[in-house]
Design an enzyme around this catalytic site. Sequence first.
Site, PDB file in Angstrom:
ATOM      1  N   SER A 142       0.841  -1.200   0.000  1.00 32.12           N
ATOM      2  CA  SER A 142       0.000   0.000   0.000  1.00 32.12           C
ATOM      3  C   SER A 142       0.877   1.252   0.000  1.00 32.12           C
ATOM      4  CB  SER A 142      -0.868  -0.001   1.262  1.00 32.12           C
ATOM      5  OG  SER A 142      -1.444   1.260   1.477  1.00 32.12           O
ATOM      6  N   TYR A 155      -1.973  -1.272  10.417  1.00 32.71           N
ATOM      7  CA  TYR A 155      -2.131  -1.621   8.999  1.00 32.71           C
ATOM      8  C   TYR A 155      -0.918  -1.142   8.196  1.00 32.71           C
ATOM      9  CZ  TYR A 155      -3.738  -1.709   4.193  1.00 32.71           C
ATOM     10  OH  TYR A 155      -3.820  -1.950   2.838  1.00 32.71           O
TER      11      TYR A 155
HETATM   12  N1  LIG Z   1      -8.812  -1.076  -1.451  1.00 36.18           N
HETATM   13  C1  LIG Z   1      -7.835  -0.245  -1.126  1.00 36.18           C
HETATM   14  O1  LIG Z   1      -8.032   0.984  -1.020  1.00 36.18           O
HETATM   15  C2  LIG Z   1      -6.429  -0.782  -0.923  1.00 36.18           C
HETATM   16  C3  LIG Z   1      -5.372   0.139  -0.839  1.00 36.18           C
HETATM   17  C4  LIG Z   1      -4.097  -0.323  -0.638  1.00 36.18           C
HETATM   18  C5  LIG Z   1      -3.844  -1.693  -0.570  1.00 36.18           C
HETATM   19  N2  LIG Z   1      -4.890  -2.574  -0.640  1.00 36.18           N
HETATM   20  C6  LIG Z   1      -4.590  -4.010  -0.512  1.00 36.18           C
HETATM   21  O2  LIG Z   1      -5.160  -4.723  -1.581  1.00 36.18           O
HETATM   22  C7  LIG Z   1      -5.365  -6.077  -1.188  1.00 36.18           C
HETATM   23  C8  LIG Z   1      -6.744  -6.523  -1.655  1.00 36.18           C
HETATM   24  O3  LIG Z   1      -7.739  -5.782  -0.968  1.00 36.18           O
HETATM   25  P1  LIG Z   1      -9.075  -5.281  -1.670  1.00 36.18           P
HETATM   26  O4  LIG Z   1      -9.034  -3.811  -1.677  1.00 36.18           O
HETATM   27  O5  LIG Z   1      -9.311  -6.007  -2.938  1.00 36.18           O
HETATM   28  O6  LIG Z   1     -10.145  -5.691  -0.541  1.00 36.18           O
HETATM   29  P2  LIG Z   1     -11.291  -6.809  -0.495  1.00 36.18           P
HETATM   30  O7  LIG Z   1     -12.265  -6.622  -1.598  1.00 36.18           O
HETATM   31  O8  LIG Z   1     -11.798  -6.794   0.918  1.00 36.18           O
HETATM   32  O9  LIG Z   1     -10.498  -8.176  -0.772  1.00 36.18           O
HETATM   33  C9  LIG Z   1      -9.705  -8.804   0.205  1.00 36.18           C
HETATM   34  C10 LIG Z   1      -9.489 -10.257  -0.227  1.00 36.18           C
HETATM   35  O10 LIG Z   1      -8.632 -10.887   0.743  1.00 36.18           O
HETATM   36  C11 LIG Z   1      -9.222 -12.133   1.099  1.00 36.18           C
HETATM   37  N3  LIG Z   1      -8.837 -12.509   2.458  1.00 36.18           N
HETATM   38  C12 LIG Z   1      -8.921 -11.777   3.604  1.00 36.18           C
HETATM   39  N4  LIG Z   1      -8.502 -12.510   4.652  1.00 36.18           N
HETATM   40  C13 LIG Z   1      -8.148 -13.733   4.151  1.00 36.18           C
HETATM   41  C14 LIG Z   1      -7.656 -14.940   4.713  1.00 36.18           C
HETATM   42  N5  LIG Z   1      -7.438 -15.048   6.045  1.00 36.18           N
HETATM   43  N6  LIG Z   1      -7.403 -15.981   3.901  1.00 36.18           N
HETATM   44  C15 LIG Z   1      -7.634 -15.902   2.580  1.00 36.18           C
HETATM   45  N7  LIG Z   1      -8.086 -14.799   1.970  1.00 36.18           N
HETATM   46  C16 LIG Z   1      -8.356 -13.732   2.753  1.00 36.18           C
HETATM   47  C17 LIG Z   1     -10.735 -11.914   0.981  1.00 36.18           C
HETATM   48  O11 LIG Z   1     -11.375 -13.170   0.718  1.00 36.18           O
HETATM   49  P3  LIG Z   1     -12.242 -14.020   1.765  1.00 36.18           P
HETATM   50  O12 LIG Z   1     -12.877 -13.069   2.735  1.00 36.18           O
HETATM   51  O13 LIG Z   1     -13.214 -14.743   0.881  1.00 36.18           O
HETATM   52  O14 LIG Z   1     -11.265 -14.977   2.401  1.00 36.18           O
HETATM   53  C18 LIG Z   1     -10.785 -11.047  -0.268  1.00 36.18           C
HETATM   54  O15 LIG Z   1     -10.801 -11.857  -1.410  1.00 36.18           O
HETATM   55  C19 LIG Z   1      -5.170  -6.107   0.334  1.00 36.18           C
HETATM   56  O16 LIG Z   1      -3.891  -6.668   0.616  1.00 36.18           O
HETATM   57  C20 LIG Z   1      -5.191  -4.641   0.727  1.00 36.18           C
HETATM   58  O17 LIG Z   1      -4.435  -4.386   1.885  1.00 36.18           O
HETATM   59  C21 LIG Z   1      -6.166  -2.147  -0.822  1.00 36.18           C
END
Ligand SMILES: NC(=O)c1ccc[n+]([C@@H]2O[C@H](COP(=O)([O-])OP(=O)(O)OC[C@H]3O[C@@H](n4cnc5c(N)ncnc54)[C@H](OP(=O)(O)O)[C@@H]3O)[C@@H](O)[C@H]2O)c1
Length: 259
Positions: A142, A155
């Site tokens: 991030s 985080y």
């Molecule tokens: N959205 C933002 O603004 C943003 C910004 C910077 C970085 N990121 C990073 O991008 C990545 C993806 O996030 P996103 O924004 O796409 O959010 P999201 O839609 O909430 O997706 C998160 C994914 O992680 C999976 N997950 C969570 N805990 C897990 C576990 N214990 N085992 C297996 N899978 C798990 C969830 O699947 P299940 O719940 O089905 O397991 C889901 O598929 C993350 O690493 C986040 O930190 C996001």
Amino acid sequence: MNKRVALITGASSGIGYETALAFAQEGTHVIVLARRAERLAELERAIAALPAGHGDVFAASADVTDPESLRQAVEQGVERFGRLDILVANAGIGHRGGIADAEWSHLERLLRTNIDGVLHSVRAAVPAMRASGGGHIITVSSVVANLVAPYAAAYAASKAFVTSMAHSLRLELEDDNIRVTDVLVGRTHTEFNENRLGEGKRTGQGVPTMTADVVATAIVRATHRPQRTIVLRFFDRLIVWGSILIPDVLGRLARRQYR
Ligand SMILES: NC(=O)c1ccc[n+]([C@@H]2O[C@H](COP(=O)([O-])OP(=O)(O)OC[C@H]3O[C@@H](n4cnc5c(N)ncnc54)[C@H](OP(=O)(O)O)[C@@H]3O)[C@@H](O)[C@H]2O)c1
């Protein structure tokens, strides 16, 4: 020619879902993991509906905090396609709240998912990549990785771990012909905010938001034109450079945003 094979963790929603779809669209086979089987089934249907020439999908329910379930799922996927070329270590969760007052169970879940989960994913994928003659690991970090981030400190620190690890891993795996790219993602419209642990569910006002397919396209592109670090937007570069040049000024702005 053999199709490439990509393993994507956290593929049931958001960035992981779109990344799996983008890889499949260009003809790469995908091994998709997450805990929610019904959401993975949705992804399987979306991939099956892509135009001819798309990659195939192997989906398995796995928790990245459980190394045994992860290892088994990766092994099954690799057995299905015969090789592994790409890992997108994407599964992650957010957290808001002061370090001193946050619930320990939340902090623990955050660290187990964002730190242990990435370590387990890398350790499960590398043997199969070595056996395939090399590969490419993409870590999803991030823009806050180096930010002074009051009330989002746990985080931010978990993503600092990911970014720091990625830089060292790149040199550790160089002789195995495995590349490493760290993606410093900025605010993206996904389920991340709804799923975030801790306090203050509101999203940040005035922070530009991109769609998950923009991040997915950049991840797929990076596997063709490798870079060490990817920062997608000018606004995100301001955060990354500001974190180095004016850490406390940005930290005070972040405190207003996160408290
Ligand atoms: N959205 C933002 O603004 C943003 C910004 C910077 C970085 N990121 C990073 O991008 C990545 C993806 O996030 P996103 O924004 O796409 O959010 P999201 O839609 O909430 O997706 C998160 C994914 O992680 C999976 N997950 C969570 N805990 C897990 C576990 N214990 N085992 C297996 N899978 C798990 C969830 O699947 P299940 O719940 O089905 O397991 C889901 O598929 C993350 O690493 C986040 O930190 C996001």
